[in-house]
Design a protein around this motif. Structure first.
Motif, PDB file in Angstrom:
ATOM      1  N   ASP A  95       0.838  -1.192   0.000  1.00 55.30           N
ATOM      2  CA  ASP A  95       0.000   0.000   0.000  1.00 55.30           C
ATOM      3  C   ASP A  95       0.884   1.257   0.000  1.00 55.30           C
ATOM      4  O   ASP A  95       1.978   1.258   0.568  1.00 55.30           O
ATOM      5  CB  ASP A  95      -0.901   0.010   1.244  1.00 55.30           C
ATOM      6  N   LEU A  96       0.375   2.293  -0.622  1.00 58.30           N
ATOM      7  CA  LEU A  96       1.090   3.569  -0.691  1.00 58.30           C
ATOM      8  C   LEU A  96       0.391   4.577   0.216  1.00 58.30           C
ATOM      9  O   LEU A  96      -0.838   4.667   0.225  1.00 58.30           O
ATOM     10  CB  LEU A  96       1.128   4.109  -2.120  1.00 58.30           C
ATOM     11  N   THR A  97       1.191   5.342   0.942  1.00 52.05           N
ATOM     12  CA  THR A  97       0.657   6.402   1.791  1.00 52.05           C
ATOM     13  C   THR A  97       1.090   7.745   1.230  1.00 52.05           C
ATOM     14  O   THR A  97       2.291   8.032   1.122  1.00 52.05           O
ATOM     15  CB  THR A  97       1.149   6.255   3.240  1.00 52.05           C
ATOM     16  N   TRP A  98       0.107   8.543   0.811  1.00 51.73           N
ATOM     17  CA  TRP A  98       0.363   9.857   0.245  1.00 51.73           C
ATOM     18  C   TRP A  98       0.129  10.908   1.319  1.00 51.73           C
ATOM     19  O   TRP A  98      -0.775  10.778   2.135  1.00 51.73           O
ATOM     20  CB  TRP A  98      -0.539  10.145  -0.945  1.00 51.73           C
ATOM     21  N   GLY A  99       0.967  11.971   1.293  1.00 54.12           N
ATOM     22  CA  GLY A  99       0.807  13.022   2.284  1.00 54.12           C
ATOM     23  C   GLY A  99       1.119  14.391   1.722  1.00 54.12           C
ATOM     24  O   GLY A  99       1.910  14.549   0.778  1.00 54.12           O
ATOM     25  N   ILE A 100       0.486  15.391   2.294  1.00 53.85           N
ATOM     26  CA  ILE A 100       0.729  16.789   1.933  1.00 53.85           C
ATOM     27  C   ILE A 100       0.657  17.618   3.213  1.00 53.85           C
ATOM     28  O   ILE A 100      -0.129  17.314   4.110  1.00 53.85           O
ATOM     29  CB  ILE A 100      -0.297  17.307   0.898  1.00 53.85           C
ATOM     30  N   SER A 101       1.517  18.621   3.326  1.00 49.43           N
ATOM     31  CA  SER A 101       1.501  19.469   4.519  1.00 49.43           C
ATOM     32  C   SER A 101       1.746  20.922   4.110  1.00 49.43           C
ATOM     33  O   SER A 101       2.417  21.203   3.117  1.00 49.43           O
ATOM     34  CB  SER A 101       2.553  19.015   5.531  1.00 49.43           C
ATOM     35  N   TYR A 102       1.174  21.792   4.886  1.00 53.35           N
ATOM     36  CA  TYR A 102       1.335  23.240   4.688  1.00 53.35           C
ATOM     37  C   TYR A 102       2.158  23.758   5.859  1.00 53.35           C
ATOM     38  O   TYR A 102       1.825  23.536   7.024  1.00 53.35           O
ATOM     39  CB  TYR A 102      -0.028  23.925   4.637  1.00 53.35           C
ATOM     40  N   ASP A 103       3.282  24.471   5.550  1.00 51.46           N
ATOM     41  CA  ASP A 103       4.206  24.970   6.567  1.00 51.46           C
ATOM     42  C   ASP A 103       4.167  26.501   6.609  1.00 51.46           C
ATOM     43  O   ASP A 103       4.069  27.153   5.574  1.00 51.46           O
ATOM     44  CB  ASP A 103       5.629  24.504   6.266  1.00 51.46           C
ATOM     45  N   HIS A 104       4.289  27.029   7.809  1.00 51.76           N
ATOM     46  CA  HIS A 104       4.323  28.479   8.034  1.00 51.76           C
ATOM     47  C   HIS A 104       5.571  28.780   8.853  1.00 51.76           C
ATOM     48  O   HIS A 104       5.656  28.426  10.024  1.00 51.76           O
ATOM     49  CB  HIS A 104       3.056  28.922   8.786  1.00 51.76           C
ATOM     50  N   LEU A 105       6.574  29.436   8.203  1.00 49.03           N
ATOM     51  CA  LEU A 105       7.857  29.721   8.859  1.00 49.03           C
ATOM     52  C   LEU A 105       8.190  31.203   8.671  1.00 49.03           C
ATOM     53  O   LEU A 105       8.763  31.607   7.646  1.00 49.03           O
ATOM     54  CB  LEU A 105       8.969  28.850   8.276  1.00 49.03           C
ATOM     55  N   PRO A 106       7.819  32.054   9.626  1.00 47.89           N
ATOM     56  CA  PRO A 106       8.138  33.495   9.496  1.00 47.89           C
ATOM     57  C   PRO A 106       9.655  33.709   9.374  1.00 47.89           C
ATOM     58  O   PRO A 106      10.452  33.017  10.008  1.00 47.89           O
ATOM     59  CB  PRO A 106       7.599  34.076  10.800  1.00 47.89           C
ATOM     60  N   GLY A 107      10.014  34.679   8.585  1.00 46.20           N
ATOM     61  CA  GLY A 107      11.427  34.961   8.332  1.00 46.20           C
ATOM     62  C   GLY A 107      11.962  34.246   7.113  1.00 46.20           C
ATOM     63  O   GLY A 107      12.949  34.652   6.531  1.00 46.20           O
ATOM     64  N   THR A 108      11.313  33.175   6.750  1.00 44.31           N
ATOM     65  CA  THR A 108      11.717  32.458   5.528  1.00 44.31           C
ATOM     66  C   THR A 108      10.603  32.516   4.499  1.00 44.31           C
ATOM     67  O   THR A 108      10.758  33.001   3.404  1.00 44.31           O
ATOM     68  CB  THR A 108      12.060  31.000   5.848  1.00 44.31           C
ATOM     69  N   THR A 145       5.948  32.215   4.535  1.00 41.93           N
ATOM     70  CA  THR A 145       4.706  31.890   5.248  1.00 41.93           C
ATOM     71  C   THR A 145       3.832  30.935   4.460  1.00 41.93           C
ATOM     72  O   THR A 145       2.697  30.683   4.844  1.00 41.93           O
ATOM     73  CB  THR A 145       3.922  33.163   5.526  1.00 41.93           C
ATOM     74  N   ALA A 146       4.329  30.372   3.373  1.00 39.83           N
ATOM     75  CA  ALA A 146       3.533  29.450   2.556  1.00 39.83           C
ATOM     76  C   ALA A 146       4.461  28.411   1.942  1.00 39.83           C
ATOM     77  O   ALA A 146       4.945  28.582   0.822  1.00 39.83           O
ATOM     78  CB  ALA A 146       2.771  30.190   1.487  1.00 39.83           C
ATOM     79  N   LEU A 147       4.731  27.369   2.708  1.00 39.93           N
ATOM     80  CA  LEU A 147       5.551  26.277   2.226  1.00 39.93           C
ATOM     81  C   LEU A 147       4.694  25.010   2.163  1.00 39.93           C
ATOM     82  O   LEU A 147       3.917  24.724   3.064  1.00 39.93           O
ATOM     83  CB  LEU A 147       6.741  26.039   3.165  1.00 39.93           C
ATOM     84  N   VAL A 148       4.820  24.260   1.103  1.00 44.20           N
ATOM     85  CA  VAL A 148       4.057  23.026   0.905  1.00 44.20           C
ATOM     86  C   VAL A 148       5.036  21.856   0.781  1.00 44.20           C
ATOM     87  O   VAL A 148       6.034  21.962   0.059  1.00 44.20           O
ATOM     88  CB  VAL A 148       3.159  23.110  -0.340  1.00 44.20           C
ATOM     89  N   SER A 149       4.719  20.751   1.486  1.00 47.94           N
ATOM     90  CA  SER A 149       5.537  19.550   1.404  1.00 47.94           C
ATOM     91  C   SER A 149       4.682  18.401   0.880  1.00 47.94           C
ATOM     92  O   SER A 149       3.517  18.236   1.275  1.00 47.94           O
ATOM     93  CB  SER A 149       6.098  19.171   2.781  1.00 47.94           C
ATOM     94  N   LEU A 150       5.225  17.600  -0.012  1.00 42.97           N
ATOM     95  CA  LEU A 150       4.586  16.398  -0.529  1.00 42.97           C
ATOM     96  C   LEU A 150       5.436  15.200  -0.123  1.00 42.97           C
ATOM     97  O   LEU A 150       6.664  15.265  -0.128  1.00 42.97           O
ATOM     98  CB  LEU A 150       4.463  16.455  -2.050  1.00 42.97           C
ATOM     99  N   ARG A 151       4.754  14.094   0.205  1.00 42.46           N
ATOM    100  CA  ARG A 151       5.498  12.908   0.620  1.00 42.46           C
ATOM    101  C   ARG A 151       4.737  11.649   0.206  1.00 42.46           C
ATOM    102  O   ARG A 151       3.512  11.670   0.006  1.00 42.46           O
ATOM    103  CB  ARG A 151       5.739  12.912   2.122  1.00 42.46           C
ATOM    104  N   MET A 152       5.472  10.574   0.119  1.00 43.85           N
ATOM    105  CA  MET A 152       4.920   9.257  -0.194  1.00 43.85           C
ATOM    106  C   MET A 152       5.752   8.223   0.541  1.00 43.85           C
ATOM    107  O   MET A 152       6.978   8.327   0.596  1.00 43.85           O
ATOM    108  CB  MET A 152       4.955   8.984  -1.692  1.00 43.85           C
ATOM    109  N   SER A 153       5.064   7.228   1.120  1.00 41.98           N
ATOM    110  CA  SER A 153       5.779   6.171   1.821  1.00 41.98           C
ATOM    111  C   SER A 153       5.151   4.827   1.492  1.00 41.98           C
ATOM    112  O   SER A 153       3.962   4.748   1.163  1.00 41.98           O
ATOM    113  CB  SER A 153       5.762   6.410   3.335  1.00 41.98           C
ATOM    114  N   MET A 154       5.940   3.777   1.587  1.00 42.18           N
ATOM    115  CA  MET A 154       5.454   2.421   1.352  1.00 42.18           C
ATOM    116  C   MET A 154       6.362   1.444   2.092  1.00 42.18           C
ATOM    117  O   MET A 154       7.558   1.715   2.288  1.00 42.18           O
ATOM    118  CB  MET A 154       5.449   2.089  -0.147  1.00 42.18           C
TER     119      MET A 154
END
Length: 445
Positions: free
Chosen positions: A290-303, A305-314
Protein backbone atom coordinates in the motif's frame (compact mmCIF):
# COMPACT_ATOMS: atom_id res chain seq x y z
CA UNK A 1 -32.61 -48.03 2.26
CA UNK A 2 -32.73 -46.86 -1.33
CA UNK A 3 -34.74 -43.78 -2.18
CA UNK A 4 -35.19 -45.06 -5.74
CA UNK A 5 -37.34 -47.89 -4.38
CA UNK A 6 -39.94 -45.46 -3.01
CA UNK A 7 -42.96 -44.69 -5.16
CA UNK A 8 -44.13 -41.20 -6.19
CA UNK A 9 -47.78 -41.69 -5.09
CA UNK A 10 -46.60 -41.94 -1.51
CA UNK A 11 -45.04 -38.49 -1.84
CA UNK A 12 -48.51 -37.17 -2.52
CA UNK A 13 -49.58 -38.57 0.83
CA UNK A 14 -46.76 -36.73 2.58
CA UNK A 15 -47.63 -33.46 0.90
CA UNK A 16 -51.28 -33.88 1.80
CA UNK A 17 -50.30 -34.46 5.40
CA UNK A 18 -48.15 -31.33 5.44
CA UNK A 19 -51.07 -29.29 4.13
CA UNK A 20 -53.22 -30.60 6.96
CA UNK A 21 -50.51 -29.69 9.45
CA UNK A 22 -50.37 -26.10 8.15
CA UNK A 23 -54.07 -25.31 8.33
CA UNK A 24 -54.46 -23.40 11.60
CA UNK A 25 -50.90 -22.76 12.75
CA UNK A 26 -50.62 -18.98 12.57
CA UNK A 27 -54.06 -18.25 13.98
CA UNK A 28 -54.33 -20.86 16.75
CA UNK A 29 -55.20 -19.00 19.96
CA UNK A 30 -53.98 -19.96 23.40
CA UNK A 31 -56.75 -22.07 24.90
CA UNK A 32 -57.92 -21.43 28.43
CA UNK A 33 -58.78 -24.12 30.90
CA UNK A 34 -62.01 -25.98 30.31
CA UNK A 35 -64.76 -26.19 32.95
CA UNK A 36 -63.68 -28.33 35.85
CA UNK A 37 -59.98 -27.62 35.22
CA UNK A 38 -57.91 -25.43 37.58
CA UNK A 39 -57.88 -21.83 36.36
CA UNK A 40 -54.09 -21.58 36.32
CA UNK A 41 -53.63 -24.49 33.90
CA UNK A 42 -52.33 -23.40 30.50
CA UNK A 43 -53.16 -25.75 27.65
CA UNK A 44 -50.72 -25.32 24.79
CA UNK A 45 -50.81 -26.71 21.27
CA UNK A 46 -47.92 -27.77 19.07
CA UNK A 47 -48.08 -24.56 16.97
CA UNK A 48 -47.80 -22.41 20.09
CA UNK A 49 -44.87 -24.46 21.39
CA UNK A 50 -43.00 -24.18 18.09
CA UNK A 51 -43.65 -20.45 17.87
CA UNK A 52 -42.34 -19.95 21.41
CA UNK A 53 -39.22 -21.95 20.64
CA UNK A 54 -38.41 -19.60 17.76
CA UNK A 55 -38.07 -16.68 20.18
CA UNK A 56 -36.37 -18.26 23.18
CA UNK A 57 -33.06 -17.17 24.70
CA UNK A 58 -30.88 -19.42 22.56
CA UNK A 59 -32.38 -17.92 19.41
CA UNK A 60 -31.97 -14.41 20.85
CA UNK A 61 -28.27 -15.09 21.45
CA UNK A 62 -27.88 -16.28 17.86
CA UNK A 63 -29.60 -13.10 16.66
CA UNK A 64 -27.07 -10.98 18.55
CA UNK A 65 -24.28 -12.90 16.86
CA UNK A 66 -25.85 -12.17 13.50
CA UNK A 67 -26.03 -8.46 14.33
CA UNK A 68 -22.33 -8.56 15.22
CA UNK A 69 -21.46 -10.29 11.95
CA UNK A 70 -23.46 -7.76 9.95
CA UNK A 71 -21.57 -4.98 11.70
CA UNK A 72 -18.32 -6.63 10.58
CA UNK A 73 -19.46 -6.21 6.97
CA UNK A 74 -19.91 -2.48 7.54
CA UNK A 75 -16.46 -2.26 9.13
CA UNK A 76 -14.80 -4.17 6.30
CA UNK A 77 -16.36 -2.14 3.49
CA UNK A 78 -14.47 1.11 4.05
CA UNK A 79 -11.18 2.61 2.97
CA UNK A 80 -8.52 3.65 5.50
CA UNK A 81 -9.38 6.97 7.07
CA UNK A 82 -7.12 9.96 6.27
CA UNK A 83 -4.83 11.19 9.04
CA UNK A 84 -4.59 14.84 10.05
CA UNK A 85 -1.36 15.98 11.66
CA UNK A 86 -0.16 19.28 13.11
CA UNK A 87 3.19 20.26 14.54
CA UNK A 88 5.55 23.03 15.59
CA UNK A 89 9.26 22.73 14.79
CA UNK A 90 12.57 24.59 14.98
CA UNK A 91 12.04 25.69 18.55
CA UNK A 92 15.35 27.35 19.51
CA UNK A 93 15.84 26.67 23.21
CA UNK A 94 19.26 28.44 23.28
CA UNK A 95 18.71 31.73 21.43
CA UNK A 96 14.92 31.85 21.33
CA UNK A 97 12.72 32.43 18.32
CA UNK A 98 12.38 36.20 18.50
CA UNK A 99 9.64 38.48 19.78
CA UNK A 100 6.12 39.12 18.73
CA UNK A 101 3.03 37.03 18.03
CA UNK A 102 3.87 33.32 18.29
CA UNK A 103 1.66 32.52 15.34
CA UNK A 104 2.81 35.21 12.89
CA UNK A 105 6.14 36.72 14.05
CA UNK A 106 8.15 34.18 16.03
CA UNK A 107 10.24 31.88 13.88
CA UNK A 108 8.43 28.69 14.73
CA UNK A 109 7.96 26.24 11.87
CA UNK A 110 4.26 25.49 12.05
CA UNK A 111 2.76 22.83 9.80
CA UNK A 112 -0.58 21.13 9.11
CA UNK A 113 -0.57 17.88 7.13
CA UNK A 114 -2.93 15.30 5.68
CA UNK A 115 -1.96 11.66 4.97
CA UNK A 116 -4.02 8.97 3.24
CA UNK A 117 -3.25 5.30 2.54
CA UNK A 118 -4.08 3.92 -0.88
CA UNK A 119 -4.90 0.22 -0.59
CA UNK A 120 -3.73 -1.65 -3.65
CA UNK A 121 -4.65 -5.13 -4.82
CA UNK A 122 -8.42 -4.75 -4.22
CA UNK A 123 -7.91 -5.31 -0.52
CA UNK A 124 -11.09 -3.50 0.45
CA UNK A 125 -13.22 -5.50 -1.99
CA UNK A 126 -11.68 -8.79 -0.88
CA UNK A 127 -12.09 -7.87 2.77
CA UNK A 128 -15.76 -7.14 2.17
CA UNK A 129 -16.21 -10.32 0.13
CA UNK A 130 -14.86 -12.29 3.09
CA UNK A 131 -17.05 -10.53 5.66
CA UNK A 132 -20.32 -10.73 3.72
CA UNK A 133 -20.48 -14.54 3.31
CA UNK A 134 -19.33 -14.87 6.92
CA UNK A 135 -22.41 -12.85 7.86
CA UNK A 136 -24.53 -15.10 5.64
CA UNK A 137 -23.06 -18.14 7.42
CA UNK A 138 -24.05 -16.69 10.78
CA UNK A 139 -27.56 -16.04 9.41
CA UNK A 140 -27.73 -19.71 8.40
CA UNK A 141 -26.48 -20.62 11.88
CA UNK A 142 -29.39 -18.62 13.26
CA UNK A 143 -31.78 -20.67 11.11
CA UNK A 144 -30.14 -23.86 12.37
CA UNK A 145 -30.35 -22.76 16.01
CA UNK A 146 -34.02 -21.90 15.50
CA UNK A 147 -34.63 -25.32 13.97
CA UNK A 148 -32.79 -27.09 16.77
CA UNK A 149 -34.89 -25.27 19.35
CA UNK A 150 -38.06 -26.20 17.49
CA UNK A 151 -36.96 -29.83 17.36
CA UNK A 152 -36.30 -29.74 21.10
CA UNK A 153 -39.67 -28.09 21.72
CA UNK A 154 -41.43 -30.65 19.54
CA UNK A 155 -39.82 -33.49 21.46
CA UNK A 156 -40.70 -31.82 24.75
CA UNK A 157 -44.31 -31.31 23.66
CA UNK A 158 -44.83 -34.96 22.78
CA UNK A 159 -42.96 -36.08 25.91
CA UNK A 160 -45.39 -34.04 27.98
CA UNK A 161 -48.41 -35.29 26.03
CA UNK A 162 -47.26 -38.90 26.40
CA UNK A 163 -46.61 -38.35 30.11
CA UNK A 164 -50.10 -36.91 30.56
CA UNK A 165 -51.72 -39.86 28.84
CA UNK A 166 -49.52 -42.23 30.82
CA UNK A 167 -50.81 -40.62 34.02
CA UNK A 168 -54.39 -41.06 32.79
CA UNK A 169 -53.77 -44.69 31.84
CA UNK A 170 -52.03 -45.55 35.08
CA UNK A 171 -54.74 -43.75 37.05
CA UNK A 172 -57.35 -46.07 35.53
CA UNK A 173 -55.15 -49.05 36.30
CA UNK A 174 -54.70 -47.88 39.88
CA UNK A 175 -58.43 -47.43 40.38
CA UNK A 176 -59.15 -50.84 38.94
CA UNK A 177 -56.51 -52.46 41.14
CA UNK A 178 -57.81 -50.66 44.22
CA UNK A 179 -61.37 -51.75 43.44
CA UNK A 180 -60.22 -55.35 43.02
CA UNK A 181 -58.34 -55.17 46.33
CA UNK A 182 -61.43 -53.85 48.12
CA UNK A 183 -63.57 -56.57 46.59
CA UNK A 184 -61.00 -59.18 47.62
CA UNK A 185 -61.04 -57.83 51.18
CA UNK A 186 -64.83 -58.21 51.31
CA UNK A 187 -64.63 -61.73 49.94
CA UNK A 188 -61.95 -62.56 52.49
CA UNK A 189 -64.18 -61.40 55.32
CA UNK A 190 -67.03 -63.44 53.86
CA UNK A 191 -64.80 -66.50 53.70
CA UNK A 192 -65.06 -66.67 49.90
CA UNK A 193 -61.36 -65.93 49.19
CA UNK A 194 -58.09 -67.05 50.68
CA UNK A 195 -55.89 -64.65 52.61
CA UNK A 196 -53.07 -65.24 50.11
CA UNK A 197 -55.18 -64.14 47.15
CA UNK A 198 -56.40 -61.11 49.07
CA UNK A 199 -52.82 -60.18 49.86
CA UNK A 200 -51.86 -60.54 46.19
CA UNK A 201 -54.58 -58.10 45.15
CA UNK A 202 -53.42 -55.65 47.80
CA UNK A 203 -49.86 -55.89 46.50
CA UNK A 204 -51.10 -55.18 42.99
CA UNK A 205 -52.94 -52.11 44.24
CA UNK A 206 -49.84 -50.83 46.00
CA UNK A 207 -47.75 -51.39 42.88
CA UNK A 208 -50.32 -49.47 40.83
CA UNK A 209 -50.19 -46.54 43.27
CA UNK A 210 -46.39 -46.54 43.06
CA UNK A 211 -46.52 -46.53 39.26
CA UNK A 212 -48.99 -43.65 39.37
CA UNK A 213 -46.62 -41.57 41.49
CA UNK A 214 -43.79 -42.38 39.07
CA UNK A 215 -45.96 -41.38 36.10
CA UNK A 216 -46.80 -38.07 37.79
CA UNK A 217 -43.10 -37.47 38.39
CA UNK A 218 -42.34 -38.11 34.70
CA UNK A 219 -45.10 -35.71 33.72
CA UNK A 220 -43.60 -33.04 35.96
CA UNK A 221 -40.14 -33.59 34.47
CA UNK A 222 -41.52 -33.30 30.94
CA UNK A 223 -43.37 -30.10 31.86
CA UNK A 224 -40.19 -28.59 33.36
CA UNK A 225 -38.20 -29.40 30.21
CA UNK A 226 -40.85 -27.88 27.93
CA UNK A 227 -41.18 -24.77 30.10
CA UNK A 228 -37.42 -24.25 29.97
CA UNK A 229 -37.40 -24.31 26.16
CA UNK A 230 -40.52 -22.26 25.52
CA UNK A 231 -40.96 -20.05 28.62
CA UNK A 232 -44.72 -20.31 28.06
CA UNK A 233 -45.45 -20.75 31.75
CA UNK A 234 -44.44 -22.62 34.85
CA UNK A 235 -44.14 -26.38 34.82
CA UNK A 236 -47.15 -26.64 37.13
CA UNK A 237 -49.30 -24.76 34.57
CA UNK A 238 -48.36 -26.42 31.30
CA UNK A 239 -50.56 -29.06 29.73
CA UNK A 240 -50.22 -30.31 26.18
CA UNK A 241 -53.27 -30.61 23.97
CA UNK A 242 -53.96 -34.04 22.53
CA UNK A 243 -52.51 -33.35 19.10
CA UNK A 244 -51.20 -36.66 17.75
CA UNK A 245 -50.36 -36.89 14.03
CA UNK A 246 -52.09 -39.38 11.80
CA UNK A 247 -50.84 -42.97 11.95
CA UNK A 248 -51.10 -43.50 8.21
CA UNK A 249 -47.87 -44.99 6.94
CA UNK A 250 -46.10 -42.46 4.74
CA UNK A 251 -43.14 -43.27 2.51
CA UNK A 252 -42.08 -40.00 0.86
CA UNK A 253 -39.76 -39.80 -2.11
CA UNK A 254 -37.78 -36.61 -1.48
CA UNK A 255 -35.17 -35.07 -3.73
CA UNK A 256 -32.34 -35.75 -1.32
CA UNK A 257 -29.71 -33.53 -2.94
CA UNK A 258 -32.03 -30.52 -2.85
CA UNK A 259 -32.94 -31.21 0.77
CA UNK A 260 -29.30 -31.49 1.74
CA UNK A 261 -28.27 -28.26 0.02
CA UNK A 262 -31.23 -26.40 1.53
CA UNK A 263 -30.37 -27.30 5.11
CA UNK A 264 -29.20 -24.41 7.25
CA UNK A 265 -26.03 -26.15 8.42
CA UNK A 266 -25.00 -26.93 4.84
CA UNK A 267 -25.74 -23.36 3.75
CA UNK A 268 -23.60 -22.06 6.61
CA UNK A 269 -20.70 -24.35 5.68
CA UNK A 270 -21.00 -23.35 2.02
CA UNK A 271 -20.88 -19.65 2.91
CA UNK A 272 -17.79 -20.22 5.02
CA UNK A 273 -16.04 -21.74 2.02
CA UNK A 274 -16.82 -18.59 0.03
CA UNK A 275 -15.53 -16.43 2.88
CA UNK A 276 -12.34 -18.49 3.19
CA UNK A 277 -11.73 -18.19 -0.55
CA UNK A 278 -11.99 -14.40 -0.35
CA UNK A 279 -9.75 -14.38 2.73
CA UNK A 280 -7.12 -16.36 0.86
CA UNK A 281 -7.20 -13.90 -2.03
CA UNK A 282 -6.96 -11.07 0.48
CA UNK A 283 -3.87 -12.66 2.01
CA UNK A 284 -2.26 -12.93 -1.40
CA UNK A 285 -3.11 -9.27 -2.05
CA UNK A 286 -0.89 -8.31 0.90
CA UNK A 287 2.10 -8.82 -1.38
CA UNK A 288 1.08 -5.67 -3.19
CA UNK A 289 2.29 -2.87 -0.93
CA UNK A 290 0.00 0.00 0.00
CA UNK A 291 1.09 3.57 -0.69
CA UNK A 292 0.66 6.40 1.79
CA UNK A 293 0.36 9.86 0.25
CA UNK A 294 0.81 13.02 2.28
CA UNK A 295 0.73 16.79 1.93
CA UNK A 296 1.50 19.47 4.52
CA UNK A 297 1.34 23.24 4.69
CA UNK A 298 4.21 24.97 6.57
CA UNK A 299 4.32 28.48 8.03
CA UNK A 300 7.86 29.72 8.86
CA UNK A 301 8.14 33.50 9.50
CA UNK A 302 11.43 34.96 8.33
CA UNK A 303 11.72 32.46 5.53
CA UNK A 304 8.27 32.00 4.00
CA UNK A 305 4.71 31.89 5.25
CA UNK A 306 3.53 29.45 2.56
CA UNK A 307 5.55 26.28 2.23
CA UNK A 308 4.06 23.03 0.91
CA UNK A 309 5.54 19.55 1.40
CA UNK A 310 4.59 16.40 -0.53
CA UNK A 311 5.50 12.91 0.62
CA UNK A 312 4.92 9.26 -0.19
CA UNK A 313 5.78 6.17 1.82
CA UNK A 314 5.45 2.42 1.35
CA UNK A 315 6.68 -0.69 3.23
CA UNK A 316 9.67 -2.49 1.80
CA UNK A 317 9.03 -6.21 1.50
CA UNK A 318 12.58 -7.43 1.74
CA UNK A 319 12.94 -11.10 2.64
CA UNK A 320 9.26 -11.64 3.49
CA UNK A 321 6.25 -11.76 1.19
CA UNK A 322 3.54 -12.63 3.72
CA UNK A 323 4.10 -16.37 3.31
CA UNK A 324 2.69 -17.04 6.79
CA UNK A 325 -0.56 -15.18 6.21
CA UNK A 326 -1.05 -16.84 2.84
CA UNK A 327 -0.32 -20.31 4.22
CA UNK A 328 -2.77 -19.80 7.07
CA UNK A 329 -5.51 -18.56 4.75
CA UNK A 330 -4.95 -21.54 2.45
CA UNK A 331 -5.19 -23.94 5.39
CA UNK A 332 -8.41 -22.24 6.53
CA UNK A 333 -9.85 -22.65 3.04
CA UNK A 334 -9.06 -26.37 3.00
CA UNK A 335 -10.56 -26.70 6.46
CA UNK A 336 -13.77 -24.97 5.33
CA UNK A 337 -14.02 -27.23 2.26
CA UNK A 338 -13.58 -30.36 4.34
CA UNK A 339 -16.10 -29.11 6.89
CA UNK A 340 -18.59 -28.56 4.07
CA UNK A 341 -18.12 -32.11 2.78
CA UNK A 342 -18.52 -33.53 6.29
CA UNK A 343 -21.65 -31.46 6.90
CA UNK A 344 -23.18 -32.70 3.64
CA UNK A 345 -22.51 -36.33 4.54
CA UNK A 346 -23.97 -35.91 8.02
CA UNK A 347 -27.00 -34.12 6.59
CA UNK A 348 -27.65 -36.91 4.10
CA UNK A 349 -27.25 -39.57 6.79
CA UNK A 350 -29.63 -37.76 9.11
CA UNK A 351 -32.29 -37.40 6.42
CA UNK A 352 -32.06 -41.10 5.60
CA UNK A 353 -32.28 -41.96 9.29
CA UNK A 354 -35.29 -39.68 9.79
CA UNK A 355 -37.05 -41.21 6.80
CA UNK A 356 -36.44 -44.73 8.07
CA UNK A 357 -37.61 -43.78 11.57
CA UNK A 358 -40.73 -42.17 10.13
CA UNK A 359 -41.68 -45.29 8.22
CA UNK A 360 -40.80 -47.74 11.00
CA UNK A 361 -42.46 -45.85 13.84
CA UNK A 362 -45.61 -45.30 11.78
CA UNK A 363 -45.91 -49.03 11.09
CA UNK A 364 -45.22 -49.91 14.73
CA UNK A 365 -47.66 -47.39 16.17
CA UNK A 366 -50.33 -48.39 13.66
CA UNK A 367 -49.86 -52.05 14.60
CA UNK A 368 -50.40 -51.28 18.26
CA UNK A 369 -53.36 -49.04 17.55
CA UNK A 370 -55.18 -51.39 15.19
CA UNK A 371 -54.20 -54.88 16.32
CA UNK A 372 -52.20 -55.36 19.51
CA UNK A 373 -53.91 -52.98 21.95
CA UNK A 374 -57.53 -53.83 20.94
CA UNK A 375 -56.74 -57.52 21.35
CA UNK A 376 -55.18 -56.94 24.77
CA UNK A 377 -58.28 -55.02 25.85
CA UNK A 378 -60.57 -57.80 24.66
CA UNK A 379 -58.51 -60.39 26.53
CA UNK A 380 -58.61 -58.29 29.71
CA UNK A 381 -62.35 -57.71 29.41
CA UNK A 382 -62.93 -61.43 28.90
CA UNK A 383 -60.76 -62.23 31.90
CA UNK A 384 -62.70 -59.75 34.06
CA UNK A 385 -66.00 -61.31 33.03
CA UNK A 386 -64.76 -64.85 33.54
CA UNK A 387 -63.34 -64.01 36.96
CA UNK A 388 -66.61 -62.48 38.12
CA UNK A 389 -68.40 -65.69 37.07
CA UNK A 390 -65.84 -67.85 38.83
CA UNK A 391 -64.53 -69.37 35.64
CA UNK A 392 -61.02 -67.88 35.91
CA UNK A 393 -58.42 -67.86 38.64
CA UNK A 394 -57.02 -64.72 40.22
CA UNK A 395 -53.61 -65.49 38.76
CA UNK A 396 -54.98 -65.50 35.23
CA UNK A 397 -56.88 -62.27 35.87
CA UNK A 398 -53.76 -60.50 37.16
CA UNK A 399 -51.78 -61.76 34.20
CA UNK A 400 -54.38 -60.38 31.79
CA UNK A 401 -54.35 -57.03 33.58
CA UNK A 402 -50.57 -56.86 33.54
CA UNK A 403 -50.53 -57.68 29.84
CA UNK A 404 -53.04 -54.91 29.13
CA UNK A 405 -51.09 -52.42 31.24
CA UNK A 406 -47.79 -53.19 29.52
CA UNK A 407 -49.41 -53.16 26.08
CA UNK A 408 -51.17 -49.83 26.67
CA UNK A 409 -47.96 -48.18 27.83
CA UNK A 410 -45.99 -49.68 24.93
CA UNK A 411 -48.63 -48.36 22.52
CA UNK A 412 -48.27 -44.91 24.06
CA UNK A 413 -44.48 -45.04 23.62
CA UNK A 414 -44.92 -46.14 20.00
CA UNK A 415 -47.32 -43.25 19.33
CA UNK A 416 -44.91 -40.75 20.93
CA UNK A 417 -41.95 -42.04 18.90
CA UNK A 418 -43.94 -41.76 15.68
CA UNK A 419 -45.05 -38.22 16.52
CA UNK A 420 -41.47 -37.15 17.17
CA UNK A 421 -40.21 -38.82 13.98
CA UNK A 422 -42.97 -37.27 11.89
CA UNK A 423 -42.47 -33.80 13.37
CA UNK A 424 -38.68 -33.99 12.99
CA UNK A 425 -39.06 -35.02 9.35
CA UNK A 426 -41.42 -32.14 8.60
CA UNK A 427 -39.19 -29.58 10.34
CA UNK A 428 -36.06 -30.87 8.64
CA UNK A 429 -37.53 -31.01 5.14
CA UNK A 430 -39.49 -27.77 5.10
CA UNK A 431 -37.34 -24.75 4.14
CA UNK A 432 -37.51 -22.20 5.57
CA UNK A 433 -38.82 -23.50 8.88
CA UNK A 434 -41.91 -21.58 9.90
CA UNK A 435 -43.99 -22.37 12.93
CA UNK A 436 -47.01 -20.88 11.16
CA UNK A 437 -46.97 -23.86 8.77
CA UNK A 438 -46.45 -26.67 11.27
CA UNK A 439 -49.56 -28.36 12.56
CA UNK A 440 -50.15 -32.12 12.53
CA UNK A 441 -53.11 -33.63 10.68
CA UNK A 442 -55.75 -34.79 13.12
CA UNK A 443 -56.82 -38.39 13.45
CA UNK A 444 -60.33 -39.00 12.30
CA UNK A 445 -62.71 -39.73 15.19
Amino acid sequence: MSFRSLTPPLLVGLLASSIGWAAAQSTAPMQVASPGTPADVMRVSLPQVLAAARTNLDVALAQRQLASAQADVTSADRAPLPSLSAGVGQIDLKNGNGRGNPMTQKTYDKSVGLDWTWERGNKRELRTEAARPSSEAVAADLDDVTLQQQLAALGGFYDLLAAQERVAEVTQIERSAAELARAAERRLQAGDLSAQDSLRTDIEAQRARSELRLAELERQRAAVALAQITALGSAAQLQAQADWPSLQTIAPTPVVDALVENRADVRAARSRVVAATAAQQGAMALRKSDLTWGISYDHLPGTSTALVSLRMSMPLQWGYAYQGEIARASAQLELAEQALEKTRRLARSELERLLYELQTTAERALSYDVQILPRARRVAEGAELAYRKGALSLTDLLDARRTLRATALDALVARSEHAKAWGSWRLRTETPVSSSRLEPPRNRP
